[in-house]
Design an enzyme around this catalytic site. Structure first.
Site, PDB file in Angstrom:
ATOM      1  N   ASP A  21      -3.794  96.397  -1.742  1.00 12.97           N
ATOM      2  CA  ASP A  21      -3.314  95.240  -2.499  1.00 12.97           C
ATOM      3  C   ASP A  21      -3.986  95.292  -3.869  1.00 12.97           C
ATOM      4  O   ASP A  21      -4.930  96.052  -4.083  1.00 12.97           O
ATOM      5  CB  ASP A  21      -3.637  93.919  -1.777  1.00 12.97           C
ATOM      6  CG  ASP A  21      -2.671  92.800  -2.175  1.00 12.97           C
ATOM      7  OD1 ASP A  21      -1.737  92.488  -1.422  1.00 12.97           O
ATOM      8  OD2 ASP A  21      -2.848  92.243  -3.285  1.00 12.97           O
ATOM      9  N   GLU A  62      13.217  94.886   5.850  1.00 14.94           N
ATOM     10  CA  GLU A  62      12.520  94.139   6.912  1.00 14.94           C
ATOM     11  C   GLU A  62      13.273  92.840   7.206  1.00 14.94           C
ATOM     12  O   GLU A  62      13.712  92.162   6.289  1.00 14.94           O
ATOM     13  CB  GLU A  62      11.090  93.838   6.438  1.00 14.94           C
ATOM     14  CG  GLU A  62      10.257  93.088   7.441  1.00 14.94           C
ATOM     15  CD  GLU A  62      10.286  93.736   8.822  1.00 14.94           C
ATOM     16  OE1 GLU A  62       9.890  94.901   8.939  1.00 14.94           O
ATOM     17  OE2 GLU A  62      10.739  93.079   9.787  1.00 14.94           O
ATOM     18  N   LYS A 109      20.496  94.304   4.106  1.00 15.31           N
ATOM     19  CA  LYS A 109      19.468  93.267   3.993  1.00 15.31           C
ATOM     20  C   LYS A 109      19.983  92.050   3.217  1.00 15.31           C
ATOM     21  O   LYS A 109      19.893  90.910   3.675  1.00 15.31           O
ATOM     22  CB  LYS A 109      18.226  93.855   3.302  1.00 15.31           C
ATOM     23  CG  LYS A 109      17.150  92.851   2.989  1.00 15.31           C
ATOM     24  CD  LYS A 109      16.567  92.238   4.244  1.00 15.31           C
ATOM     25  CE  LYS A 109      15.777  90.996   3.962  1.00 15.31           C
ATOM     26  NZ  LYS A 109      15.248  90.349   5.144  1.00 15.31           N
ATOM     27  N   PHE A 141      21.206  79.510  13.791  1.00 16.37           N
ATOM     28  CA  PHE A 141      21.443  79.150  12.384  1.00 16.37           C
ATOM     29  C   PHE A 141      22.583  78.152  12.220  1.00 16.37           C
ATOM     30  O   PHE A 141      23.298  78.137  11.226  1.00 16.37           O
ATOM     31  CB  PHE A 141      21.610  80.403  11.509  1.00 16.37           C
ATOM     32  CG  PHE A 141      20.261  80.946  11.116  1.00 16.37           C
ATOM     33  CD1 PHE A 141      19.443  81.537  12.052  1.00 16.37           C
ATOM     34  CD2 PHE A 141      19.780  80.800   9.824  1.00 16.37           C
ATOM     35  CE1 PHE A 141      18.169  81.961  11.734  1.00 16.37           C
ATOM     36  CE2 PHE A 141      18.497  81.233   9.492  1.00 16.37           C
ATOM     37  CZ  PHE A 141      17.706  81.821  10.455  1.00 16.37           C
ATOM     38  N   CYS A 185      12.476  83.529   0.872  1.00 18.00           N
ATOM     39  CA  CYS A 185      13.470  84.607   0.933  1.00 18.00           C
ATOM     40  C   CYS A 185      14.930  84.202   0.814  1.00 18.00           C
ATOM     41  O   CYS A 185      15.628  84.702  -0.059  1.00 18.00           O
ATOM     42  CB  CYS A 185      13.240  85.426   2.179  1.00 18.00           C
ATOM     43  SG  CYS A 185      11.707  86.344   2.006  1.00 18.00           S
TER      44      CYS A 185
HETATM   45  P1  NAD Z   1       3.778  88.207  -0.307  1.00 18.22           P
HETATM   46  O1  NAD Z   1       3.779  87.581  -1.638  1.00 18.22           O
HETATM   47  O2  NAD Z   1       3.302  87.446   0.891  1.00 18.22           O
HETATM   48  O3  NAD Z   1       2.882  89.532  -0.378  1.00 18.22           O
HETATM   49  C1  NAD Z   1       3.003  90.513  -1.354  1.00 18.22           C
HETATM   50  C2  NAD Z   1       1.630  91.145  -1.594  1.00 18.22           C
HETATM   51  O4  NAD Z   1       1.799  92.250  -2.493  1.00 18.22           O
HETATM   52  C3  NAD Z   1       0.633  90.192  -2.264  1.00 18.22           C
HETATM   53  O5  NAD Z   1      -0.574  90.187  -1.535  1.00 18.22           O
HETATM   54  C4  NAD Z   1       0.435  90.809  -3.659  1.00 18.22           C
HETATM   55  O6  NAD Z   1      -0.873  90.620  -4.168  1.00 18.22           O
HETATM   56  C5  NAD Z   1       0.703  92.263  -3.371  1.00 18.22           C
HETATM   57  N1  NAD Z   1       1.024  93.088  -4.541  1.00 18.22           N
HETATM   58  C6  NAD Z   1       1.639  92.736  -5.702  1.00 18.22           C
HETATM   59  N2  NAD Z   1       1.756  93.823  -6.507  1.00 18.22           N
HETATM   60  C7  NAD Z   1       1.213  94.863  -5.830  1.00 18.22           C
HETATM   61  C8  NAD Z   1       1.036  96.241  -6.128  1.00 18.22           C
HETATM   62  N3  NAD Z   1       1.453  96.763  -7.273  1.00 18.22           N
HETATM   63  N4  NAD Z   1       0.406  97.020  -5.207  1.00 18.22           N
HETATM   64  C9  NAD Z   1      -0.016  96.492  -4.038  1.00 18.22           C
HETATM   65  N5  NAD Z   1       0.129  95.194  -3.706  1.00 18.22           N
HETATM   66  C10 NAD Z   1       0.742  94.402  -4.584  1.00 18.22           C
HETATM   67  O7  NAD Z   1       5.250  88.766  -0.057  1.00 18.22           O
HETATM   68  P2  NAD Z   1       6.008  88.932   1.316  1.00 18.22           P
HETATM   69  O8  NAD Z   1       6.480  87.612   1.794  1.00 18.22           O
HETATM   70  O9  NAD Z   1       5.219  89.801   2.229  1.00 18.22           O
HETATM   71  O10 NAD Z   1       7.303  89.721   0.817  1.00 18.22           O
HETATM   72  C11 NAD Z   1       7.230  91.057   0.380  1.00 18.22           C
HETATM   73  C12 NAD Z   1       8.642  91.604   0.280  1.00 18.22           C
HETATM   74  O11 NAD Z   1       9.244  91.619   1.577  1.00 18.22           O
HETATM   75  C13 NAD Z   1       9.590  90.790  -0.599  1.00 18.22           C
HETATM   76  O12 NAD Z   1      10.473  91.662  -1.224  1.00 18.22           O
HETATM   77  C14 NAD Z   1      10.325  89.917   0.401  1.00 18.22           C
HETATM   78  O13 NAD Z   1      11.598  89.547  -0.064  1.00 18.22           O
HETATM   79  C15 NAD Z   1      10.457  90.848   1.581  1.00 18.22           C
HETATM   80  N6  NAD Z   1      10.547  90.160   2.877  1.00 18.22           N
HETATM   81  C16 NAD Z   1       9.763  89.091   3.150  1.00 18.22           C
HETATM   82  C17 NAD Z   1       9.845  88.476   4.397  1.00 18.22           C
HETATM   83  C18 NAD Z   1       9.030  87.251   4.730  1.00 18.22           C
HETATM   84  O14 NAD Z   1       9.337  86.601   5.722  1.00 18.22           O
HETATM   85  N7  NAD Z   1       8.027  86.870   3.976  1.00 18.22           N
HETATM   86  C19 NAD Z   1      10.712  88.991   5.369  1.00 18.22           C
HETATM   87  C20 NAD Z   1      11.485  90.118   5.054  1.00 18.22           C
HETATM   88  C21 NAD Z   1      11.393  90.691   3.802  1.00 18.22           C
HETATM   89  C1  UGA Z   2      14.559  84.644   6.713  1.00 16.20           C
HETATM   90  C2  UGA Z   2      15.406  85.453   7.697  1.00 16.20           C
HETATM   91  O1  UGA Z   2      15.614  84.696   8.891  1.00 16.20           O
HETATM   92  C3  UGA Z   2      14.716  86.767   8.054  1.00 16.20           C
HETATM   93  O2  UGA Z   2      15.553  87.554   8.895  1.00 16.20           O
HETATM   94  C4  UGA Z   2      14.430  87.520   6.771  1.00 16.20           C
HETATM   95  O3  UGA Z   2      13.744  88.727   7.065  1.00 16.20           O
HETATM   96  C5  UGA Z   2      13.595  86.661   5.857  1.00 16.20           C
HETATM   97  O4  UGA Z   2      14.290  85.431   5.565  1.00 16.20           O
HETATM   98  C6  UGA Z   2      13.345  87.363   4.560  1.00 16.20           C
HETATM   99  O5  UGA Z   2      14.156  88.132   4.105  1.00 16.20           O
HETATM  100  O6  UGA Z   2      12.275  87.108   4.036  1.00 16.20           O
HETATM  101  P1  UGA Z   2      12.486  82.987   6.932  1.00 16.20           P
HETATM  102  O7  UGA Z   2      12.832  82.576   5.561  1.00 16.20           O
HETATM  103  O8  UGA Z   2      11.084  83.321   7.242  1.00 16.20           O
HETATM  104  O9  UGA Z   2      13.349  84.280   7.368  1.00 16.20           O
HETATM  105  O10 UGA Z   2      12.870  81.834   7.947  1.00 16.20           O
HETATM  106  P2  UGA Z   2      14.247  81.308   8.593  1.00 16.20           P
HETATM  107  O11 UGA Z   2      13.972  81.002   9.995  1.00 16.20           O
HETATM  108  O12 UGA Z   2      15.382  82.198   8.311  1.00 16.20           O
HETATM  109  O13 UGA Z   2      14.455  79.926   7.831  1.00 16.20           O
HETATM  110  C7  UGA Z   2      14.843  79.899   6.477  1.00 16.20           C
HETATM  111  C8  UGA Z   2      15.254  78.507   6.096  1.00 16.20           C
HETATM  112  O14 UGA Z   2      16.470  78.136   6.742  1.00 16.20           O
HETATM  113  C9  UGA Z   2      14.250  77.426   6.475  1.00 16.20           C
HETATM  114  O15 UGA Z   2      14.207  76.492   5.445  1.00 16.20           O
HETATM  115  C10 UGA Z   2      14.852  76.811   7.729  1.00 16.20           C
HETATM  116  O16 UGA Z   2      14.459  75.481   7.925  1.00 16.20           O
HETATM  117  C11 UGA Z   2      16.326  76.891   7.383  1.00 16.20           C
HETATM  118  N1  UGA Z   2      17.213  76.872   8.583  1.00 16.20           N
HETATM  119  C12 UGA Z   2      17.181  77.882   9.475  1.00 16.20           C
HETATM  120  C13 UGA Z   2      18.097  75.825   8.739  1.00 16.20           C
HETATM  121  O17 UGA Z   2      18.143  74.890   7.904  1.00 16.20           O
HETATM  122  N2  UGA Z   2      18.942  75.825   9.811  1.00 16.20           N
HETATM  123  C14 UGA Z   2      18.940  76.814  10.732  1.00 16.20           C
HETATM  124  O18 UGA Z   2      19.742  76.746  11.684  1.00 16.20           O
HETATM  125  C15 UGA Z   2      18.037  77.869  10.564  1.00 16.20           C
END
Ligand code: NAD
Ligand code: UGA
Length: 446
Positions: free
Chosen positions: A32, A148, A201, A246, A257
């Site tokens: 990180d 992811e 995605k 959903f 997201c």
């Molecule tokens: P996050 O903000 O929680 O974490 C990202 C991390 O990357 C931070 O700790 C940041 O300091 C670090 N970072 C920034 N620049 C960097 C670099 N150059 N080298 C190394 N580390 C660096 O983000 P997240 O929620 O884990 O999401 C990451 C990606 O995954 C996004 O594109 C998001 O859309 C995708 N994603 C998130 C979720 C989720 O539920 N949070 C689910 C699926 C996909």
């Molecule tokens: C969502 C997707 O579900 C994941 O598959 C995806 O990987 C992720 O985004 C991402 O790309 O980061 P997340 O945002 O963590 O995950 O949570 P969800 O459970 O999807 O909820 C998202 C929002 O929708 C919340 O505000 C939740 O309250 C709302 N929601 C969900 C509703 O209002 N109604 C539903 O029936 C379900």
């Protein structure tokens, strides 16, 4: 097989990826850029709240190493998963600056290495990265898209038992190498070209958001027509072509997201000359939905000036302390602007909420939040809120009104406990359940 792995970005996705792969027997180096984050992880502390994650990291302490140095990752591992943030820009497009900074810093590996993109990126990003690597003379660095799909609150389970693993590669052998890392995870594997993997995605998140906006609009029409959306959703969801998930109406989708990815897909389409009309509506419905709670409060309380409103649940969903795009961040300023006194409670996100919710009185307990309140709003459906309709809460509130922004409680039970209750898309909001007093009489209805 213990293939050493790299993870770039120690956030929700990166830490879950690292912990789960370590648990499958891989040595993992996590990089990180935030020194405090690396220091706390080295000390065994995890600041993000994600059920099971801290325990999994602790159990695999021997196998997970943290670093600030990108070169460390590539000296230890051949395959590195990129999980850096890709937030929205003002235009709605994804900000890829963190992705590009990884590429700019990329050391020249001595043998073949593979960058695996787990961050959510616009379609076409892989092509651009490939061209960049080739131009830098790094043809021996492969690129694989491996989006992811985990959701916060259930991330560890989602990673270990995914509905599918999507792998989009320019080079089949790179795709095979990444697929072999997932060998012990039981899930269908979708092998694709890079652009299609990227689109799977974005389209998946956009479809989930569309389902939510759809059921929210059905809920709003239910309110007009006397139907009960909970029954409607159950009846719809039993159709296997529709499915039950959903279809929970509420105060709109939020979080780090869905909002950004829907905007990014709309913008991507627009930049390519295609006007994605459906997503424009999905976004608009979602924005309006967040504000309906204020109308529901006014329906019962009239002017909100001087009224005390308790917002219950501040994180964007239960079982996380993630405040990104949380509905509480929209509701609180709206209510403050109406002149209300706003309180906030959350079981895990109070510290994260503090700098973001200025003017809101944050309370460490549910009871303190609702004391002398004119209304309690369920913003996020934490399990603790099942206990909300209790005699203790009823007595603590000045006016026992619950606005359930998540349709979390059973209406009859809440009313039987002596509360007025208003939900989403469930018409029978019982205004006559309580004796009307000067204080509780709804101004707008007189
Ligand atoms: P996050 O903000 O929680 O974490 C990202 C991390 O990357 C931070 O700790 C940041 O300091 C670090 N970072 C920034 N620049 C960097 C670099 N150059 N080298 C190394 N580390 C660096 O983000 P997240 O929620 O884990 O999401 C990451 C990606 O995954 C996004 O594109 C998001 O859309 C995708 N994603 C998130 C979720 C989720 O539920 N949070 C689910 C699926 C996909
Ligand atoms: C969502 C997707 O579900 C994941 O598959 C995806 O990987 C992720 O985004 C991402 O790309 O980061 P997340 O945002 O963590 O995950 O949570 P969800 O459970 O999807 O909820 C998202 C929002 O929708 C919340 O505000 C939740 O309250 C709302 N929601 C969900 C509703 O209002 N109604 C539903 O029936 C379900």
């Amino acid at each position: 097989m213990n293939e050493p792995l790299g993870v770039i970005g120690a956030g929700w996705v990166g830490l879950v990826t690292a912990a789960c792969f370590a648990d499958l027997g891989h040595d993992v180096v996590v990089r990180d850029v935030v020194p405090e984050r690396i220091a706390e992880l080295e000390a065994g502390r995890v600041s993000i709240y994600e059920p099971g994650l801290a325990k999994l990291l602790e159990r695999n302490r021997e196998r997970v190493r943290f670093t600030l140095d990108l070169a460390d990752v590539f000296s230890a591992a051949r395959i590195a998963f990129v999980s850096v943030p890709t937030p929205s820009t003002y235009s709605g497009e994804a900000d890829l600056s963190a992705v590009w900074s990884v590429l700019d810093e990329l050391p020249e590996p001595s043998e073949r290495a593979i960058l695996v993109m787990k961050s959510t990126v616009p379609v076409g990003t892989g092509e651009k990265v490939r061209a960049h690597l080739d131009a830098r003379g790094l043809a021996h660095v492969g690129y694989v898209s491996n989006p992811e799909f985990l959701a916060e609150g259930t991330a560890v389970r989602d990673f270990r038992q995914p509905d599918r693993v999507v792998i989009g590669a320019f080079d089949e052998a790179d795709g095979d190498a990444v697929e072999s890392v997932y060998a012990r995870i039981e899930a269908p594997v979708v092998r694709a070209d890079v652009a299609s993997a990227e689109m799977v995605k974005l389209a998946s998140n956009a479809f989930l958001a569309t389902k939510i906006s759809f059921i929210n609009e059905i809920a709003n029409v239910c309110e007009e027509t006397g139907a009960d959306v909970a029954v409607v959703a159950e009846g719809m969801g039993l159709d296997r072509r529709i499915g039950p998930l959903f279809l929970r109406p509420g105060i709109g989708y939020s979080g780090s997201c869905l909002p950004k990815d829907v905007a990014a897909l709309k913008q991507l389409a627009g930049n390519s000359g295609y006007h994605f009309q459906l997503l424009t509506a999905v976004i608009e419905v979602n924005e309006l939905q967040k504000r309906r709670v204020v109308g529901k409060l006014a329906k019962h309380l009239g002017s909100l000036r001087g009224k005390t409103i308790a917002l219950l649940g501040l994180a964007f969903k239960p079982n996380t302390n993630d405040m990104r795009d949380a509905p509480s961040l929209i509701l609180a300023p709206r209510l403050l602007a109406e002149g209300a006194v706003v309180r906030g409670w959350d079981p895990v996100a109070l510290e994260e909420a503090r700098p973001l919710l200025r003017g809101v009185e944050l309370c460490p307990s549910l009871l303190e939040a609702v004391r002398d309140a004119d209304a309690a709003v369920i913003v996020t459906e934490w399990d603790e809120l099942r206990e909300l309709p209790s005699a203790e809460v009823r007595e603590a509130m000045r006016n026992p009104l619950i606005v359930d922004g998540r349709n979390f409680l059973a209406p009859d039970a809440v009313r039987a406990a002596g509360f007025r209750y208003e939900a989403i898309g469930r018409v029978a909001s019982d205004l006559s359940a309580l004796p009307e007093t000067e204080e509780t009489e709804p101004e707008l209805l007189t």
